[in-house]
Each structure stands twice: as structure tokens, then as C-alpha cells.
Scaffold this motif. Sequence first.
Motif, mmCIF file in Angstrom:
data_model
loop_
_atom_site.group_PDB
_atom_site.id
_atom_site.type_symbol
_atom_site.label_atom_id
_atom_site.label_comp_id
_atom_site.label_asym_id
_atom_site.label_seq_id
_atom_site.Cartn_x
_atom_site.Cartn_y
_atom_site.Cartn_z
ATOM 1 N N ASP A 105 3.166 -7.944 4.351
ATOM 2 C CA ASP A 105 3.735 -9.180 4.879
ATOM 3 C C ASP A 105 4.775 -8.921 5.968
ATOM 4 O OD1 ASP A 105 5.531 -8.051 3.152
ATOM 5 O OD2 ASP A 105 6.054 -9.920 2.120
ATOM 6 N N LYS A 106 5.429 -7.757 5.920
ATOM 7 C CA LYS A 106 6.461 -7.434 6.914
ATOM 8 C C LYS A 106 5.971 -6.443 7.972
ATOM 9 C CE LYS A 106 10.281 -8.171 3.669
ATOM 10 N NZ LYS A 106 11.470 -7.561 3.013
ATOM 11 N N HIS A 107 4.739 -5.937 7.799
ATOM 12 C CA HIS A 107 4.186 -4.930 8.720
ATOM 13 C C HIS A 107 5.166 -3.768 8.880
ATOM 14 C CE1 HIS A 107 0.961 -7.700 9.720
ATOM 15 N NE2 HIS A 107 1.872 -8.621 9.980
ATOM 16 N N LEU A 108 5.666 -3.290 7.737
ATOM 17 C CA LEU A 108 6.702 -2.261 7.733
ATOM 18 C C LEU A 108 6.209 -1.034 6.985
ATOM 19 C CD1 LEU A 108 9.646 -1.414 8.335
ATOM 20 C CD2 LEU A 108 10.279 -2.458 6.134
ATOM 21 N N MET A 135 -0.101 2.641 10.251
ATOM 22 C CA MET A 135 -0.664 1.315 10.066
ATOM 23 C C MET A 135 -2.057 1.278 10.681
ATOM 24 S SD MET A 135 2.597 -1.228 10.693
ATOM 25 C CE MET A 135 3.251 -0.360 12.130
ATOM 26 N N LYS A 136 -2.955 0.562 10.045
ATOM 27 C CA LYS A 136 -4.326 0.497 10.534
ATOM 28 C C LYS A 136 -4.379 -0.305 11.831
ATOM 29 C CE LYS A 136 -9.021 -0.315 8.878
ATOM 30 N NZ LYS A 136 -9.833 -0.768 7.721
ATOM 31 N N ALA A 196 0.867 -1.179 0.000
ATOM 32 C CA ALA A 196 0.000 0.000 0.000
ATOM 33 C C ALA A 196 0.900 1.224 0.000
ATOM 34 C CB ALA A 196 -0.907 0.008 1.230
ATOM 35 N N ASP A 197 0.500 2.269 -0.729
ATOM 36 C CA ASP A 197 1.333 3.474 -0.738
ATOM 37 C C ASP A 197 0.491 4.729 -0.870
ATOM 38 O OD1 ASP A 197 1.194 4.315 -3.666
ATOM 39 O OD2 ASP A 197 1.965 2.283 -3.889
ATOM 40 N N ALA A 248 4.803 7.314 1.175
ATOM 41 C CA ALA A 248 4.774 6.361 2.278
ATOM 42 C C ALA A 248 4.436 4.993 1.703
ATOM 43 C CB ALA A 248 3.737 6.766 3.317
ATOM 44 N N VAL A 249 5.225 3.978 2.066
ATOM 45 C CA VAL A 249 5.035 2.627 1.543
ATOM 46 C C VAL A 249 4.863 1.662 2.717
ATOM 47 C CG1 VAL A 249 6.028 0.758 0.174
ATOM 48 C CG2 VAL A 249 6.435 3.147 -0.485
ATOM 49 N N TYR A 250 3.807 0.860 2.644
ATOM 50 C CA TYR A 250 3.560 -0.136 3.692
ATOM 51 C C TYR A 250 3.591 -1.534 3.073
ATOM 52 C CZ TYR A 250 1.265 -2.892 7.297
ATOM 53 O OH TYR A 250 0.986 -3.849 8.236
#
Length: 345
Positions: free
Chosen positions: A254-257, A223-224, A210-211, A249-251
Motif C-alpha cells: 500500500d505504501k510502495h515501500l 520492487m517489481k 511481502a518479505d 527485506a520487507v515490502y
Amino acid sequence: MKEPIRIDLLEKYIKGDCTEAEIALIKQWYLSFEHEDDHVSALSPAREKELEEQIYFSIIANLDLADAQPGTEKPAKVIAFRKWYAIAAAAVAVLALSVLAVIYTKKTDPQQLAVSPVNDVQLFNVTNSTPHIYKVTLPDSSSVWLHPSAKISYPNVFADGSRQVTISGECFFEVTKNPKRPFIISSRSIVTKVWGTSFLVRDDEQSNVADVSVLTGKVSVSMKPSGKNGVISTRLTKDEVMIYPHQKAVYLNDKHLLTAQQVEATSAVKQYRRLHLVFDNKPLRNIIPVLDSAFNVNITISNEKLNHYILNADFEGFNLPDVLDAIKKSLNVDYTIENNHIELK
């Protein structure tokens, strides 16, 4: 027979001058036709196409925009866009009572609108199931452009303390500034808080990434919260990433990063830059390279005769979806969009 709505109210709605209460009234009137016979769905495809052409040529004849009539050869189309928009706005208001009930209640309407009552608040759920970009105007006059397959859910009236919407897919926002009522976007995996700006959000069920990319202003991304009862704060918190123009912003799910990156404006964001482009009786084949360069896209034509259409266009303050919508409506052409590739047909 439904109680007709005032024409001056429709004119205000077209111009974007309605209050939140007036917008809710118009939407309620629009939805009142949902269960009535639309007089169109039962028609054969051939008869439906014939009716569409009759309406189109009737409008053209009445507005004196062209001399084309059904059954005659159409000349190369020449459109002065400023004049066209001004006349079209008035035409919509005049034709609303006789035409809107037929066109807008078609069961094949590609922009799916559902309404869910929540206490005294109506929740609107819009899905763009077309191959085009679809614009939604929110109760606070903010604008959202939904890319194909994107969805948005929003109330008919925003709460006093915040303006909250939910999206899925790719959506570009131009948000009306109101520091006392933060604008909050909830998507599958991230929360975006807006501080008066224009930006692109991409977050859907099919992607691991997501970005959020900013065109103007600034937004914060977090993060939600996990779980159905996760509370979204209307204030800026320490866990949020603040981003500005030329940042993203990049989420990674799989890594919760969640990270912030310095980037050049992507083609997806450049499509929403508002430019001033003027074309003085230019054929469409000469206009397309200019649009490609201005918005960093690749436009192709599947029908050779479209190359010969002549346009007299003043695109002042237009972004790419505005330009495509104007060409689509005025030249009666269709288009599909996928990433930065657009096909006119």
C-alpha cells in the motif's frame, strides 16, 4: 501401452543425478499417462483404501521392513531411516512400471501439475493444494519447498542467460550456484535475485506485505516493474536492497515501500536449517520436544497411539520438511502445517 522408461534413468532421477534433458524426458513420460484410465478414480472410497493398504503391505513384505500383514495387528513401528531411504529408492525404480501409472495419474492428486508449451519450451505450473510442505526440484537441481497453497511456474530448460521462475505464496529455496546464470524469482510485488543461497520468500495476493528472509548467502530484492511489459534486469541495479543472514527485506504494497531489517532468524526460516539429529529407539512422544526445540515449532499429536511408535532414526542433514516427509512415509501418518504449528494425525 506406453513405451516403458529405463529403470536406471528412474534411479538417477531419484538420486538427483539426471541432466536437464533426462529430467525433461522423465516428465514427458509422466505426463503421457494424463489421459489414460487410471483404474482408481472409479473406485469407492472403501475399495480405494483397501487397495492402498494392499500396496503398502506388499511393499513392506517385499522389502522385509516389517512383519505386519493385512488383517493382523500392527506392531509398534521401528524404522532405521538411512536403510529405509536406500531400499525405498531401489523399490521405487522396480515398482515404477507397474505402480506409477496408477498412483501418479490419480485425478485426486493434490500436487497439481500443468504444462503450457511456450515455443519449444515447456512451462510447468505446480500448485501445492495439500496441507503439507511439497518439494520441487528444478532443472538446475535447485530445490523449492512449497508451503500449502503456494505456486511455482518454471520452464523445463532454463535460458542461457538466466534462470527465471514465478511464485505465489510461501516458498523456501536452496539455489544451485551459477554466477553466469543468475537465478531470478518474480512474485506479485517484488523481484528476488539470488547469488547462491537459501532463503524464504513470502508474497501472495491476500497479504499487503511481502518479505524475503535469508538463511545462508545473500539475495537482492527490488520492487517489481509495473505493467505487463516491465523488464527485469539480470544485473544488480541501484534500486535493489541487498540482504544477508539475519536480515529481511520487507515490502509494503500500500505504501510502495521496500526496506531491509536486521532480525533474528524467524521460526519460518529455522524450519529449513539442516541439522544432525539421532534418535536411538525413542518413542515419538520423546522425539517431538526435540524437534520443537530444534526447529522452533509446535508439534501436537491428535492420535494418542502415535505417541507409542518407536523410531530408530538418523536425521543427518535434514531440515524440518525432510523430517516430516520421512515420518509421514515411514509411519504412514499424516500432518498439517500452519505457520509454526504442526499436527500429526
